[in-house]
Write an enzyme that holds these catalytic residues in place. Structure first.
Site, PDB file in Angstrom:
ATOM      1  N   HIS A 129       0.825  -1.215   0.000  1.00  0.00           N
ATOM      2  CA  HIS A 129       0.000   0.000   0.000  1.00  0.00           C
ATOM      3  C   HIS A 129       0.864   1.273   0.000  1.00  0.00           C
ATOM      4  CE1 HIS A 129      -3.410  -2.564   0.421  1.00  0.00           C
ATOM      5  NE2 HIS A 129      -3.119  -2.919   1.658  1.00  0.00           N
ATOM      6  N   ASP A 165      -5.261  -8.153  -3.553  1.00  0.00           N
ATOM      7  CA  ASP A 165      -5.612  -7.906  -2.153  1.00  0.00           C
ATOM      8  C   ASP A 165      -6.972  -8.474  -1.763  1.00  0.00           C
ATOM      9  OD1 ASP A 165      -5.564  -6.929   0.410  1.00  0.00           O
ATOM     10  OD2 ASP A 165      -5.344  -4.828  -0.088  1.00  0.00           O
TER      11      ASP A 165
END
Lengths: 462, 462
Positions: free
Chosen positions: A281, A332
């Site tokens: 991220h 994800d």
């Protein structure tokens, strides 16, 4: 190689050295690429792939396969309208996580991995934290749930890097919440022992498609000394080291309260930022932090669709690319498995934000590199490029797909069409380790896995 | 109806009154929907659609079909790296626009319209401005290029609303640039005459799938009195009235220089804002302007993928939905034909921007409504809903697509999966006016049209 049968694939175009090129063929020997060269020079049996472009298999560097169950269900209002954010999503995810058996994990992973293969993903980094029984007790084999994921990968044929996550607390000085109990090994020592033990057992199994990596979950879920010990283990095992970093402003504030500094600054001062480290991220980072990542050679894994879905925010992609940072991509929470479109979205989001065009350096080519070679670096796997010695993990896209029509005569236009227009809908064939797993869009066991997954979803959400 | 054969479609789920419902069947009679009701009550021959969900055909309210040729080619750097924006893109587009013959327009529209059909789009509003010879001379029939588009629509079966655009100048006090000459009818009177004449000829042809609309290009390209006269013509003909509005800040500044006010304020003061008016883009608008649009009942057509591609910026979707504004969607420059994903992207972009989740009121349902019923309103066509009396324009999606697996038991989750995850890749069957044009992903003449289009692209970009 070792005397394995050779087969030469002859597509119309091949992604080689950062762009699509004509006139090339690739020779596979066993699970590796033996040679790449002019199509007329290739010896041995040839498989013509007319109307196809060949690219390296896409690498999905960040997956929580069980979250495939959230798709659709976590994206809509339930009951009355209320403000929702990352943390309300996380509550839903925790409740799901606490409800799944090792058999459930096998079922969801088989479908998620098959869907990835059909979307052109040949290798996946599974950031795995559902280790123990829901009450925190260990299973008879403490790696029970890891074996579920490994079994699922073997069943469908995808390459798996199992990034075993360590998780000890709800935050600085905060004991685990009941729904987090199954994530925790109980102590720093147990985290290191179990992680090392799993890596050894995976290595001993000598399955060329399964490797192990190390994943301190986050600086919220672990004290800094645990992260350091896990980083030392990663170095000893020469394994990738992945960690959630700076996904949410609240997380940064929590780290600042405990350590007096931001997550990346803490990690830098601990010596954790090395080329084996991948920050997942890194949504809320400063220019100085990107500089520190770049000079350490550390990587960043972006999950563009999830970062939108969860309201994380947009990563500073231009600033990262300008610094030469190594980027990879992940699906994800699996709101979509389309890694090509997610790669392209990074450019399109910047166009919206800057109100300019052609904003990312070397886009779309750098973005396709992130989805292939960048992912391979992040998982420390010798795939991601069509080059001799690399793994024979390949994807063919259908140049006769209506969304790709009109790219000629510019190979650059084809790259743009794949990333900005068609996405993975054009994937027709997939090879992992030289094995032709997806043929003309079909995978042998896809229907059975999908059926079992749909039954599981029905049970979970009823 | 008129004694036309009845056929009843029985899918697993049907989009009816704003959500997916089970247990329903729809009976078609000729080009219309005759009845919707419980599947067990349906009389006459039945076609079971197991594993399918049926929704209204998607309506693409804003298309420049010739721009399909730009896909891929206009999204990459050519030569040295330089800053690019809407205006540099427009130069490329103008050069392309000046190079196309009426036959070329037929070829590109046939492919673009077929690709739309395959993506679930059953009706298209073609905002058409390539009227005359490249030097501005009229063709022997001044509607020559319009006939190309109408012929293309007939050849592939899509429903077409031809929004004939009027364009007279490069800006206030600025004569046409050479590359703009073919857009111009030469005078306000000629704009009105030609537009009215085309509408009359389209009406006289009595082809149920082709209608005409009126499109003052923009306040940049027309003096205000031309817009007013065209609006009067639209009212007389009861035709839709579409206009590019507030796509770029520079355009707003130009209008402000000429009129002392913003485009929407000028249009409001001219009395142009009515329920037949659709502002295309409206990217850079104020809250007061949205209020004015809402109280006038005017609509807004968003083209999310193009607005990213061209660096226009992001529309204030939450503010528009909160005001109950009628939204429709368009594929505009056709960087993608996936209208479902473009609809879903409106929510995802807001999540990124606000760093919250579930931000748009009634999303994803309101977004699917925009792509169907909203588009039908914008083009003033009786399609867009599965209701008795509406046009039998329908789309089936494949519930066995791997990207949709796991939606059960929540029909709301299916809507979310379609808009946020799978997009149009799941479209399997398409009906226009009751005619089953796309069957199991195949369209009878798609390959021939794609082949001709690819040849044209090769010629243009070589």
């Amino acid at each position: 190689m070792n005397g394995a049968a050779h087969i030469t694939l002859v597509p119309d175009l091949m992604w080689h050295r950062g762009e699509f090129r004509t006139g090339l063929a690739v020779t596979l020997a066993g699970d590796r690429i033996a040679a790449v060269g002019p199509r007329d020079d290739a010896a041995g049996p040839r498989t013509l792939l007319p109307g196809k472009a060949l690219l390296p298999g896409l690498v999905n560097a960040h997956s929580h396969s069980f979250q495939r169950l959230l798709r659709g269900h976590a994206q809509v209002q339930r009951g009355e309208l209320k403000r929702s954010d990352f943390f309300s999503w996380r509550e839903t995810m925790y409740r799901l996580a606490a409800s799944l058996t090792p058999d459930d994990l096998l079922v969801v992973a088989r479908h998620a991995f098959t869907e990835m293969l059909s979307s052109g993903i040949t290798a996946v980094g599974e950031f795995h934290y559902l280790h123990h029984c829901p009450d925190g007790q260990r299973y008879a084999d403490p790696h029970e749930t890891s074996w579920s994921l490994i079994q699922a990968a073997k069943d469908v044929g995808i390459r798996l890097c199992l990034l075993r996550a360590s998780y000890l607390r709800a935050g600085a000085g905060k004991p685990l919440q009941p729904l987090q109990r199954r994530f925790s090994d109980g102590s720093v020592e147990a985290c290191v022992t179990l992680t090392t033990d799993l890596a050894a057992r995976v290595a001993a199994a000598s399955d060329g498609r399964v490797t192990a990596g190390i994943a301190p979950h986050s600086l919220r879920a672990l004290p800094a000394e645990a992260v350091v010990q896990l980083a030392v283990a990663a170095q000893r095992l020469d394994a990738p080291l992945h960690m959630h970093v700076a996904e949410q402003p609240a997380e940064i504030e929590e780290v600042r309260s405990e350590h007096g500094n931001t997550p990346l600054a803490v990690l830098a001062s601990c010596g954790v930022l090395t080329p084996r480290f991948v920050a997942v991220h890194a949504t809320h980072v400063t220019a100085a932090e990107l500089d520190a990542m770049a000079s350490a050679g550390a990587g960043i894994c972006l999950c563009p669709a999830t970062e939108a879905d969860l309201g994380d925010g947009a990563f500073a992609t231009p600033e990262a690319l300008c610094r030469g940072l190594s980027l990879s991509l992940g699906t994800d929470d699996h709101i979509t498995m389309d890694l090509l479109r997610q790669a392209g979205d990074l450019e399109m989001r910047e166009r919206l934000r800057q109100q300019h065009r052609l904003v990312l350096p070397r886009a779309p080519h750098a973005l396709l590199d992130a989805a292939t070679a960048g992912g391979a670096s992040a998982l420390r796997l010798p795939c991601g490029r069509i080059e001799p010695g690399r793994l024979a993990d390949l994807v063919a896209v259908d140049l006769e797909h209506p969304a790709l029509a009109g790219w000629e005569p510019s190979a650059n236009a084809l790259t743009a069409c794949l990333l900005y227009s068609s996405g993975s809908a054009t994937v027709s064939d997939v090879w992992v380790a030289g094995e032709h797993l997806v043929q003309s869009r079909g995978h042998a066991t896809a229907d059975a896995h999908r059926f079992a997954f749909a039954n599981l979803a029905r049970r979970i959400w009823s």
